[in-house]
Enzyme design. Structure first.
Site, short mmCIF file in Angstrom:
data_model
loop_
_atom_site.label_atom_id
_atom_site.label_comp_id
_atom_site.label_asym_id
_atom_site.label_seq_id
_atom_site.Cartn_x
_atom_site.Cartn_y
_atom_site.Cartn_z
N LYS A 153 -3.71 7.79 1.85
CA LYS A 153 -3.69 6.36 1.58
C LYS A 153 -2.43 5.77 2.17
O LYS A 153 -1.31 6.13 1.76
CB LYS A 153 -3.75 6.12 0.07
N LYS A 196 -7.85 5.92 3.67
CA LYS A 196 -7.86 4.50 3.33
C LYS A 196 -6.64 3.81 3.91
O LYS A 196 -5.55 4.38 3.78
CB LYS A 196 -7.85 4.40 1.80
C1 PBG Z 1 -4.79 1.16 -6.51
C2 PBG Z 1 -5.76 0.74 -5.48
C3 PBG Z 1 -5.59 -0.23 -4.49
C4 PBG Z 1 -6.78 -0.29 -3.78
C5 PBG Z 1 -7.65 0.63 -4.34
N1 PBG Z 1 -7.00 1.27 -5.39
C6 PBG Z 1 -4.47 -1.16 -4.26
C7 PBG Z 1 -3.15 -0.74 -3.79
O1 PBG Z 1 -2.86 0.41 -3.48
O2 PBG Z 1 -2.34 -1.66 -3.75
C8 PBG Z 1 -7.05 -1.20 -2.61
C9 PBG Z 1 -8.47 -1.40 -2.27
C10 PBG Z 1 -8.75 -2.56 -1.38
O3 PBG Z 1 -7.86 -3.16 -0.77
O4 PBG Z 1 -9.94 -2.90 -1.28
N2 PBG Z 1 -5.33 1.08 -7.80
#
Ligand code: PBG
Length: 324
Positions: A195, A249
């Site tokens: 991520k 991601k």
């Molecule tokens: C954290 C989380 C995030 C997203 C999914 N889980 C946000 C972040 O890391 O700030 C982002 C998903 C998206 O942008 O669609 N709980």
């Protein structure tokens, strides 16, 4: 042998020929639909930065879940917006918390729908941090103890898959150990292994109310976009810690990482087409720059071609409609 004996255009002449030769396919069962549940709402509320997406109340959630089940989708991922937050995000593991209740409700009415729960503290901490803060610093190890409790409370509510998204060191191992110690050894972990710290999460933070205060700096735990070998290390460590799925991601700017995780591990690969990717395509299509369905389909095919087995997408319902 070469041109003019060889002609690649021969195989592209008709739709039928192109269809029987297609190497990549997108199925409804590949798609995971995200849902936002806000426990302060009486009815659903549109998310301004994500046209077509809503925050749901408990009463608007079930009809919406029924709609996507009828479209033939088989899985959802849930994000919760609690009524109250606290400095350490302890509401996240409350037995009657927003996600715990949503899991129970959905599983009661749709026992065959696969319910995945995002497991992070950022929607529950008053500062919007993904972990426990001590003297302005993220305490990774203290956060693990909380994540164990959150995952356990989701498992006790009947969740099918736990998806830790906080990018803490050791989070998969901690959650696995916590679940196993309480007889939830069959609950799989879908780790947000790769991520990146991304601008593309902007609209999500609006939708999930997790923007947080000025001290939030996710670069101290999420991956730097300039890294690729470090991302592979993250994936390999999660394999060793017992993850059942690996997620990459965002998706579109990181297709190379989807490919690497696919070729360097043996786990199912999940790609997340995040809020910013969705909003970008949706708004551009609204402006007439693209054909909306076609541009989403093309990006999802690209994500599958790169190696994704499953894709989380806010456009999953629209794709399912057209595939029907
Ligand atoms: C954290 C989380 C995030 C997203 C999914 N889980 C946000 C972040 O890391 O700030 C982002 C998903 C998206 O942008 O669609 N709980």
């Amino acid at each position: 042998m070469t041109f003019p004996t060889v002609r690649l255009l021969r195989n592209r002449q008709t739709k039928e020929l192109r269809n029987i030769l297609a190497e990549t396919a997108l199925h409804k069962s590949d798609l995971i639909m995200p849902f936002f549940i806000n426990e302060t709402l009486q009815e659903k509320k549109a998310v301004e930065k994500m046209p077509g997406i809503c925050q749901h109340s408990f009463s608007s959630l079930l009809p919406e879940v029924e709609r996507i089940v009828n479209l033939g989708l088989s899985s959802v991922i849930l994000f919760g917006i609690p009524e109250e937050k606290d400095p350490h995000g302890n509401v996240a593991f409350h037995s009657h918390g927003v996600i715990q209740k949503a899991i129970q409700e959905i599983k009661k009415h749709f026992p065959h729908l696969i319910v995945i729960a995002d497991c992070c503290l950022c929607e529950y901490t008053s500062g919007g941090h993904c972990g426990i803060m001590e003297e302005g610093k993220l305490n990774n190890d203290a956060t693990l103890a909380s994540l164990q409790k959150v995952a356990l409370s989701y498992a006790e509510s009947g969740v099918d898959i736990i998806a830790p998204s906080g990018m803490m060191d050791g989070m998969v191992q901690a959650i696995r150990a916590g679940l196993d110690a309480h007889h939830h050894e069959m609950v799989p972990i879908m780790s947000y292994a790769v991520k990146y710290a991304s601008q593309f999460y902007g609209p999500f933070r609006d939708a999930a109310g997790s923007s947080g205060d000025a001290t939030v700096d996710r670069k101290v735990h999420q991956l730097d976009p300039r890294q690729s070998r470090e991302a592979v290390r993250e994936a390999l460590l999660d394999v060793e810690e017992g993850a059942d799925y690996l997620m990459v991601k965002p998706a579109l700017p990181y297709l190379d990482m989807i490919y690497q995780v696919k070729t360097r591990t043996l786990l199912p690969v999940v790609a997340y087409q995040v809020s910013g990717e969705y909003a970008m395509l949706k708004l551009a299509a609204k402006q007439g720059l693209f054909q909306e369905w076609e541009v989403f389909y093309e990006t999802l095919i690209g994500i599958k071609r790169a190696g994704a087995d499953l894709i989380i997408s806010y456009y999953a319902d629209e794709i399912a409609k057209r595939l029907n």
